[in-house]
Design a protein around this motif. Structure first.
Motif, PDB file in Angstrom:
ATOM      1  N   ILE A   1     -58.879  27.333 -74.407  1.00  0.00           N
ATOM      2  CA  ILE A   1     -57.693  27.424 -73.561  1.00  0.00           C
ATOM      3  C   ILE A   1     -58.141  27.413 -72.104  1.00  0.00           C
ATOM      4  CG2 ILE A   1     -55.565  28.670 -73.110  1.00  0.00           C
ATOM      5  CD1 ILE A   1     -55.866  27.801 -76.002  1.00  0.00           C
ATOM      6  N   VAL A   2     -57.555  26.517 -71.312  1.00  0.00           N
ATOM      7  CA  VAL A   2     -57.947  26.392 -69.904  1.00  0.00           C
ATOM      8  C   VAL A   2     -56.691  26.445 -69.048  1.00  0.00           C
ATOM      9  CG1 VAL A   2     -59.943  24.976 -70.528  1.00  0.00           C
ATOM     10  CG2 VAL A   2     -57.794  23.872 -69.851  1.00  0.00           C
ATOM     11  N   PRO A   3     -56.831  26.750 -67.747  1.00  0.00           N
ATOM     12  CA  PRO A   3     -55.669  26.695 -66.851  1.00  0.00           C
ATOM     13  C   PRO A   3     -55.076  25.294 -66.818  1.00  0.00           C
ATOM     14  CG  PRO A   3     -57.477  27.879 -65.812  1.00  0.00           C
ATOM     15  CD  PRO A   3     -58.038  27.258 -67.059  1.00  0.00           C
ATOM     16  N   ALA A   4     -53.740  25.232 -66.799  1.00  0.00           N
ATOM     17  CA  ALA A   4     -53.076  23.920 -66.796  1.00  0.00           C
ATOM     18  C   ALA A   4     -53.450  23.108 -65.565  1.00  0.00           C
ATOM     19  CB  ALA A   4     -51.561  24.110 -66.867  1.00  0.00           C
ATOM     20  N   ASP A   5     -53.730  23.788 -64.433  1.00  0.00           N
ATOM     21  CA  ASP A   5     -54.095  23.070 -63.209  1.00  0.00           C
ATOM     22  C   ASP A   5     -55.437  22.365 -63.322  1.00  0.00           C
ATOM     23  OD1 ASP A   5     -51.767  23.857 -62.020  1.00  0.00           O
ATOM     24  OD2 ASP A   5     -52.646  25.553 -60.938  1.00  0.00           O
ATOM     25  N   ALA A   6     -56.242  22.750 -64.311  1.00  0.00           N
ATOM     26  CA  ALA A   6     -57.547  22.111 -64.480  1.00  0.00           C
ATOM     27  C   ALA A   6     -57.429  20.708 -65.069  1.00  0.00           C
ATOM     28  CB  ALA A   6     -58.450  22.969 -65.364  1.00  0.00           C
TER      29      ALA A   6
ATOM     30  N   LEU B   1     -51.656   8.063 -68.426  1.00  0.00           N
ATOM     31  CA  LEU B   1     -52.398   7.289 -69.424  1.00  0.00           C
ATOM     32  C   LEU B   1     -53.481   8.117 -70.085  1.00  0.00           C
ATOM     33  CD1 LEU B   1     -52.773   3.912 -67.472  1.00  0.00           C
ATOM     34  CD2 LEU B   1     -51.080   4.509 -69.234  1.00  0.00           C
ATOM     35  N   LYS B   2     -54.018   9.062 -69.339  1.00  0.00           N
ATOM     36  CA  LYS B   2     -55.057   9.916 -69.900  1.00  0.00           C
ATOM     37  C   LYS B   2     -55.060  11.246 -69.156  1.00  0.00           C
ATOM     38  CE  LYS B   2     -58.830   8.283 -66.920  1.00  0.00           C
ATOM     39  NZ  LYS B   2     -60.211   7.743 -66.911  1.00  0.00           N
ATOM     40  N   LYS B   3     -55.716  12.208 -69.779  1.00  0.00           N
ATOM     41  CA  LYS B   3     -55.850  13.541 -69.187  1.00  0.00           C
ATOM     42  C   LYS B   3     -57.337  13.777 -68.910  1.00  0.00           C
ATOM     43  CE  LYS B   3     -51.801  15.433 -71.599  1.00  0.00           C
ATOM     44  NZ  LYS B   3     -51.444  14.208 -72.318  1.00  0.00           N
ATOM     45  N   THR B   4     -57.604  14.311 -67.718  1.00  0.00           N
ATOM     46  CA  THR B   4     -58.988  14.432 -67.261  1.00  0.00           C
ATOM     47  C   THR B   4     -59.255  15.831 -66.731  1.00  0.00           C
ATOM     48  OG1 THR B   4     -58.940  12.098 -66.615  1.00  0.00           O
ATOM     49  CG2 THR B   4     -60.743  13.446 -65.734  1.00  0.00           C
ATOM     50  N   VAL B   5     -60.468  16.343 -67.014  1.00  0.00           N
ATOM     51  CA  VAL B   5     -60.964  17.556 -66.366  1.00  0.00           C
ATOM     52  C   VAL B   5     -62.317  17.222 -65.742  1.00  0.00           C
ATOM     53  CG1 VAL B   5     -59.781  19.094 -67.986  1.00  0.00           C
ATOM     54  CG2 VAL B   5     -62.146  18.409 -68.440  1.00  0.00           C
ATOM     55  N   PHE B   6     -62.734  18.007 -64.739  1.00  0.00           N
ATOM     56  CA  PHE B   6     -64.041  17.825 -64.118  1.00  0.00           C
ATOM     57  C   PHE B   6     -64.968  18.931 -64.604  1.00  0.00           C
ATOM     58  CE2 PHE B   6     -61.659  15.038 -61.421  1.00  0.00           C
ATOM     59  CZ  PHE B   6     -62.586  14.072 -61.025  1.00  0.00           C
ATOM     60  N   VAL B   7     -66.100  18.476 -65.161  1.00  0.00           N
ATOM     61  CA  VAL B   7     -67.088  19.395 -65.733  1.00  0.00           C
ATOM     62  C   VAL B   7     -68.261  19.515 -64.763  1.00  0.00           C
ATOM     63  CG1 VAL B   7     -68.596  19.868 -67.696  1.00  0.00           C
ATOM     64  CG2 VAL B   7     -66.403  18.680 -68.050  1.00  0.00           C
ATOM     65  N   GLU B   8     -68.692  20.735 -64.484  1.00  0.00           N
ATOM     66  CA  GLU B   8     -69.829  20.972 -63.599  1.00  0.00           C
ATOM     67  C   GLU B   8     -71.120  20.595 -64.314  1.00  0.00           C
ATOM     68  OE1 GLU B   8     -71.093  24.545 -60.604  1.00  0.00           O
ATOM     69  OE2 GLU B   8     -70.817  25.063 -62.710  1.00  0.00           O
ATOM     70  N   ARG B   9     -71.940  19.762 -63.652  1.00  0.00           N
ATOM     71  CA  ARG B   9     -73.204  19.312 -64.246  1.00  0.00           C
ATOM     72  C   ARG B   9     -74.414  19.908 -63.560  1.00  0.00           C
ATOM     73  NH1 ARG B   9     -72.897  14.753 -67.430  1.00  0.00           N
ATOM     74  NH2 ARG B   9     -75.076  15.293 -67.819  1.00  0.00           N
TER      75      ARG B   9
ATOM     76  N   PHE C   1     -49.187  26.893 -73.080  1.00  0.00           N
ATOM     77  CA  PHE C   1     -48.807  28.300 -73.017  1.00  0.00           C
ATOM     78  C   PHE C   1     -48.545  28.668 -71.560  1.00  0.00           C
ATOM     79  CE2 PHE C   1     -52.278  27.694 -76.151  1.00  0.00           C
ATOM     80  CZ  PHE C   1     -51.529  27.772 -77.310  1.00  0.00           C
ATOM     81  N   ASP C   2     -47.315  28.455 -71.113  1.00  0.00           N
ATOM     82  CA  ASP C   2     -46.945  28.740 -69.725  1.00  0.00           C
ATOM     83  C   ASP C   2     -47.874  27.977 -68.774  1.00  0.00           C
ATOM     84  OD1 ASP C   2     -44.832  30.341 -70.479  1.00  0.00           O
ATOM     85  OD2 ASP C   2     -46.083  32.136 -70.606  1.00  0.00           O
TER      86      ASP C   2
ATOM     87  N   ILE D   1     -65.763  24.214 -65.885  1.00  0.00           N
ATOM     88  CA  ILE D   1     -64.880  23.166 -65.399  1.00  0.00           C
ATOM     89  C   ILE D   1     -64.229  23.601 -64.082  1.00  0.00           C
ATOM     90  CG2 ILE D   1     -64.372  22.334 -67.725  1.00  0.00           C
ATOM     91  CD1 ILE D   1     -61.641  23.733 -67.499  1.00  0.00           C
ATOM     92  N   VAL D   2     -63.749  22.603 -63.340  1.00  0.00           N
ATOM     93  CA  VAL D   2     -63.055  22.869 -62.076  1.00  0.00           C
ATOM     94  C   VAL D   2     -61.611  23.255 -62.379  1.00  0.00           C
ATOM     95  CG1 VAL D   2     -62.314  21.870 -59.885  1.00  0.00           C
ATOM     96  CG2 VAL D   2     -64.521  21.232 -60.870  1.00  0.00           C
ATOM     97  N   VAL D   3     -61.168  24.363 -61.820  1.00  0.00           N
ATOM     98  CA  VAL D   3     -59.794  24.823 -62.049  1.00  0.00           C
ATOM     99  C   VAL D   3     -58.968  24.793 -60.767  1.00  0.00           C
ATOM    100  CG1 VAL D   3     -60.469  26.258 -64.006  1.00  0.00           C
ATOM    101  CG2 VAL D   3     -60.458  27.236 -61.692  1.00  0.00           C
TER     102      VAL D   3
END
Length: 350
Positions: A280-285, A291-299, A315-316, A331-333
């Motif tokens: 479960i992650v913040p929706a803003d992340a 077309l697609k959903k993306t998150v940014f992962v710290e490398r 969930f809200d 991940i970036v939130v």
């Protein structure tokens, strides 16, 4: 921000995925970039549903005409009126009552002539027993024709024939249908009244998809209507499918003090549930382009990789990730919109 290929040979930038961007610590602070660790959790979520109040069909009474006749008198009751058990709603006349009523009075008169004294002969005892049998038959005949017990008892007490028959309420409740008027003729089987006992009501909750899984037989759930709180119990009856709305209707049963809940009123059903374990992650992340959903992962070393993910339940202000992330990743939130624009530019240049 600095593009991934702008690093030195020792930074490992050449092996970073397409579209990855590098942001120095100073720039991260300026743009308000924040990261969080991803973990598998079992969240508690507040679920909300809309429900509609309905009369308990086991407490709805239909008053139908048992013979042909016509209405001789109506009273002030109307649809929505509260009536009490055995309250007279209207009266009607039917010639079919004449013979049945006279037979009852004749049986009573015969019984009056042969009073039990305790010294009856066997023949007199047999005669009294036959009178009682006949009396019960005549009572049943009047009842089958539509006369109520109260009026039959009054005929027996007064020994007088009653030309007009009372239509009485079978229970305490509200009139939800009234189809009579003075002088109206009716046929056998015609519906005259519907009475609903609203001391206990149903609440029908529309659920979509797999939302019905949140309800369990016997579960107590809170219900709110016009600022008042009630408690309802989930019925043991399986949810019914409504082909018009394509929903499953879950039935709740609730006491109704003061008749505050009326049929067709809408209520809010809201309660917390424990959701299955997942990421479960913040929706803003999550950035949704349509077309697609993306998150940014710290490398590491200030690099952030755009990664396509698949989302599940919302969930809200949080969302479930069902594919694309693993526990322990960061991940970036916050501040990910700037990263997204830089990543798109980077991908376009490659």
């Amino acid at each position: 921000p600095v593009y991934a290929d702008g690093g030195t040979a020792g930074t490992g930038a050449a092996t970073t995925p397409s579209g990855a961007v590098r942001v120095s610590p100073e720039k991260q602070q300026v743009i308000g970039l924040k990261v969080e660790r991803v973990d598998r959790i079992s969240p508690r979520n507040m679920v909300r549903f809309l429900g509609r109040v309905a009369a308990d069909e086991r407490r709805v009474y239909f008053i139908n005409a048992t013979i042909d006749g016509w209405i001789t008198k109506t009273y002030s009751n109307s649809t929505g009126s509260l009536v009490r058990k055995n309250e007279v709603l209207a009266t009607f006349y039917s010639p079919e009552f004449l013979s049945a009523g006279q037979a009852l009075l004749f049986a009573l008169s015969s019984m009056d002539r042969v009073q039990a004294t305790g010294n009856e002969s066997p023949a007199q005892k047999d005669q009294l027993q036959q009178f009682n049998i006949n009396l019960k038959q005549y009572r049943d005949s009047l009842k089958n024709l539509g006369m109520g017990d109260v009026q039959i008892e009054e005929m027996i007490r007064t020994r007088r024939f009653m030309e007009n028959v009372n239509i009485t309420s079978p229970a305490d409740g509200f009139i939800i249908s009234r189809k009579v008027s003075e002088g109206q003729r009716f046929d056998k089987g015609t519906e005259l009244y519907q009475i609903a006992d609203l001391r206990r009501v149903w609440i029908l909750v529309d659920t979509y998809g797999n939302e019905s899984q949140y309800f369990h037989p016997g579960q107590i759930v809170p219900v709110r209507c016009q600022g008042k709180m009630f408690t309802a119990r989930v019925s043991k009856v399986l949810p019914q499918f409504d082909p018009a709305t394509r929903t499953l209707k879950v039935r709740l049963e609730a006491d109704n003090p003061g008749f505050a809940l009326r049929p067709d009123m809408f209520v809010d059903v809201e309660f917390p549930v424990r959701m299955p374990t997942g990421i479960i992650v913040p929706a803003d992340a999550v950035l949704d382009s349509g077309l697609k959903k993306t998150v940014f992962v710290e490398r590491g070393n200030g690099y952030f990789e755009p990664r396509a993910v698949e989302t599940g339940n919302w969930f809200d202000d949080r969302v479930e990730i069902v594919r694309g992330l693993a526990p322990g990743e960061r991940i970036v939130v916050s501040g990910n919109f700037l990263l997204d624009s830089e990543s798109r530019m980077r991908a376009a240049l490659e």
